[in-house]
Write an enzyme that holds these catalytic residues in place. Structure first.
Site, short mmCIF file in Angstrom:
data_model
loop_
_atom_site.label_atom_id
_atom_site.label_comp_id
_atom_site.label_asym_id
_atom_site.label_seq_id
_atom_site.Cartn_x
_atom_site.Cartn_y
_atom_site.Cartn_z
N GLY A 1 0.93 -1.27 0.00
CA GLY A 1 0.15 0.05 0.05
C GLY A 1 0.91 1.32 0.18
N VAL B 1 2.58 2.86 2.33
CA VAL B 1 3.86 2.75 3.14
C VAL B 1 4.69 1.95 2.27
CG1 VAL B 1 5.13 2.37 5.21
CG2 VAL B 1 2.95 3.53 5.46
N GLY B 2 4.08 0.76 2.16
CA GLY B 2 5.11 -0.28 1.39
C GLY B 2 5.72 -0.09 0.12
N ARG C 1 -5.06 4.36 10.07
CA ARG C 1 -6.23 4.95 10.67
C ARG C 1 -7.06 5.94 9.74
NH1 ARG C 1 -3.59 8.70 15.25
NH2 ARG C 1 -1.64 8.71 14.36
N ASN D 1 -5.29 -5.22 12.93
CA ASN D 1 -4.05 -5.48 12.61
C ASN D 1 -3.32 -6.66 13.53
OD1 ASN D 1 -4.60 -3.73 10.81
ND2 ASN D 1 -3.20 -1.85 11.57
N VAL E 1 5.96 -1.95 10.72
CA VAL E 1 5.41 -0.53 10.68
C VAL E 1 3.84 -0.38 11.06
CG1 VAL E 1 5.42 1.43 8.84
CG2 VAL E 1 7.37 -0.18 8.73
N THR E 2 3.35 -1.68 10.94
CA THR E 2 1.91 -1.65 11.05
C THR E 2 1.60 -1.06 12.65
OG1 THR E 2 1.79 -3.57 9.72
CG2 THR E 2 -0.09 -3.19 11.10
N ARG F 1 9.91 14.20 12.87
CA ARG F 1 8.74 15.38 12.67
C ARG F 1 9.19 16.24 13.70
NH1 ARG F 1 3.92 10.60 12.55
NH2 ARG F 1 3.46 10.94 10.23
N HIS G 1 4.69 4.39 20.34
CA HIS G 1 4.51 5.36 19.30
C HIS G 1 3.18 5.79 19.36
CE1 HIS G 1 4.54 7.12 15.21
NE2 HIS G 1 3.72 6.05 14.72
N1 APR Z 1 -1.28 -9.98 3.56
C1 APR Z 1 -0.74 -8.72 2.86
N2 APR Z 1 -0.87 -7.49 2.76
C2 APR Z 1 -2.17 -7.16 3.49
C3 APR Z 1 -2.89 -8.14 4.30
C4 APR Z 1 -2.43 -9.20 4.68
N3 APR Z 1 -2.83 -10.04 5.26
N4 APR Z 1 -3.90 -7.12 4.98
C5 APR Z 1 -3.84 -6.14 4.29
N5 APR Z 1 -2.95 -5.86 3.39
C6 APR Z 1 -2.23 -4.73 2.73
C7 APR Z 1 -3.70 -4.07 2.20
O1 APR Z 1 -4.10 -4.68 0.89
C8 APR Z 1 -2.85 -2.72 1.66
O2 APR Z 1 -2.47 -2.90 0.10
O3 APR Z 1 -1.78 -4.05 3.46
C9 APR Z 1 -1.71 -2.66 2.46
C10 APR Z 1 -1.92 -1.49 3.60
O4 APR Z 1 -1.76 -0.23 2.83
P1 APR Z 1 -2.35 0.98 3.03
O5 APR Z 1 -4.04 0.48 3.09
O6 APR Z 1 -2.07 1.89 1.84
O7 APR Z 1 -1.86 1.50 4.41
P2 APR Z 1 -0.64 2.17 4.54
O8 APR Z 1 -0.78 3.72 4.71
O9 APR Z 1 0.53 1.70 4.02
O10 APR Z 1 -0.37 1.99 6.31
C11 APR Z 1 -0.24 0.62 6.62
O11 APR Z 1 1.45 1.10 8.34
O12 APR Z 1 1.70 3.30 9.08
C12 APR Z 1 1.27 2.15 9.38
O13 APR Z 1 -0.79 2.82 10.62
C13 APR Z 1 -0.38 2.41 9.28
O14 APR Z 1 -0.96 0.12 10.20
C14 APR Z 1 -0.94 0.92 9.01
C15 APR Z 1 0.22 0.42 8.05
#
Ligand code: APR
Length: 313
Positions: A12, A14-15, A83, A96, A119-120, A152, A176
């Site tokens: 997503g 962050v990744g 969030r 999560n 990071v989650t 920050r 955090h």
């Molecule tokens: N396996 C693999 N990927 C998964 C799974 C899983 N079981 N469950 C969810 N995902 C993927 C989602 O499909 C999504 O693409 O995790 C990704 C998360 O990306 P975003 O929704 O864009 O969230 P992001 O802003 O990247 O944040 C991810 O990091 O900073 C923390 O609080 C934030 O917990 C959050 C995490």
């Protein structure tokens, strides 16, 4: 020498941003994993096609399976939900924790010698879940939070003083969350503590903005949380490990008596090198700073208890 392999679970915001920066720094081959079909494949291909322009030669693979992650040196776990406005990081706990548990099991089956960077959110509790599930030694399981919170704080200080962010060094320890512990005494501008440059009220206001830094961005974005700075912070940790730089960075690690904290994951200054957490840097804290760190650690312990109550572990 073979290239390092870095897998990123959750492609997503962050990744994908982690992958982008890792590629630009040519830190190693990259595997992007997500449950959404086609999405990690598409992002990986897009990043590969950036190579001729950015000048990197790497293997970048997107996938919905863990086979390609086999033998990773580092695995960054960002999978989970972010969030929405009005939510605290703790509100993400039950969803999560289940995701991080499942992901960790699958990661360690393929990469038993890897270093895990979580990071989650809620970060500290997620590192605890990954530690418990992986069975890895504490040196190889850590979380990214302190580097971001410190960045920050550095940004806000630079804005206030009108000086380069590069001159500012900051230390934010603790969990955090709202009770993170920004250490003003150890926060310096060109080596001078900010306590000598700014009045207490100003420092307090900058500390408060730092504590609320994540929420400030969630409120603006409305559909998700910050990702550029979180990704860059994660990559700083990856780089220090892969290049064995031994940088001192605030990271979420297992405290085993350091600062009087036992068996708790919390943000502390650590030395990051090729073996992972190569030491905890026990800086001297005042009784008030120690109190703040202990109450932050207590909060993390409560969250970890809830992970057990929810039946995730
Ligand atoms: N396996 C693999 N990927 C998964 C799974 C899983 N079981 N469950 C969810 N995902 C993927 C989602 O499909 C999504 O693409 O995790 C990704 C998360 O990306 P975003 O929704 O864009 O969230 P992001 O802003 O990247 O944040 C991810 O990091 O900073 C923390 O609080 C934030 O917990 C959050 C995490």
């Amino acid at each position: 020498m073979s290239r390092a392999k870095i897998s990123i679970i959750g492609a997503g915001n962050v990744g994908a941003s982690v992958a982008f920066k890792l590629a630009e720094l040519e830190l190693g081959d990259i595997v992007l994993v997500d449950i959404i079909e086609g999405m990690p494949q598409g992002k990986a291909l897009d990043l590969l096609e950036m190579g001729p322009i950015s000048g990197y030669d790497l293997k970048i693979v997107g996938t919905n399976s863990y086979d390609e992650t086999e033998g990773s040196d580092i695995v960054v776990i960002t999978s989970g939900i972010p969030r929405k406005p009005g939510m605290s990081r703790d509100d993400l706990l039950s969803t999560n924790a289940k995701i991080v548990k499942e992901v960790t099991e699958r990661v360690v089956a393929k990469s038993p010698d890897s270093i895990l960077i979580l990071v989650t959110n809620p970060l500290d509790a997620m590192v605890y879940v990954a530690y418990k599930v992986s069975g890895f030694p504490k040196e190889r399981v850590m979380g990214m939070a302190g580097v971001l919170d410190s960045a920050r704080f550095r940004t806000f200080i630079a804005m206030e003083l009108g000086v380069s962010v590069e001159n500012i060094h900051a230390f934010v320890l603790g969990g955090h969350g709202d009770d993170m512990v920004p250490l003003a005494r150890y926060t310096t501008v060109a080596g001078v503590p900010i306590t000598e440059l700014l009045p207490k009220e100003k420092i307090d206001a900058l500390i408060q903005r730092t504590r609320d830094g994540g929420a400030e961005i969630v409120k603006l974005l409305k559909t998700g949380s910050a990702f550029y700075a979180p990704a860059a912070s994660t990559v700083e940790m990856v780089e220090s490990i892969l290049k064995d730089k031994k940088k001192i960075l605030p990271c979420c690690v297992l405290a085993n008596g350091e600062f009087g904290i036992k068996d708790t994951f919390v943000g502390l200054p650590v030395k990051l090198g090729r073996k992972g957490v190569e030491g905890i840097f026990e800086i001297k804290l005042t009784p008030e700073e120690l109190d703040a760190l202990h109450s932050s650690a207590n909060h993390v312990r409560e969250l970890c208890k809830r992970v057990h109550e929810l039946g995730v572990l």
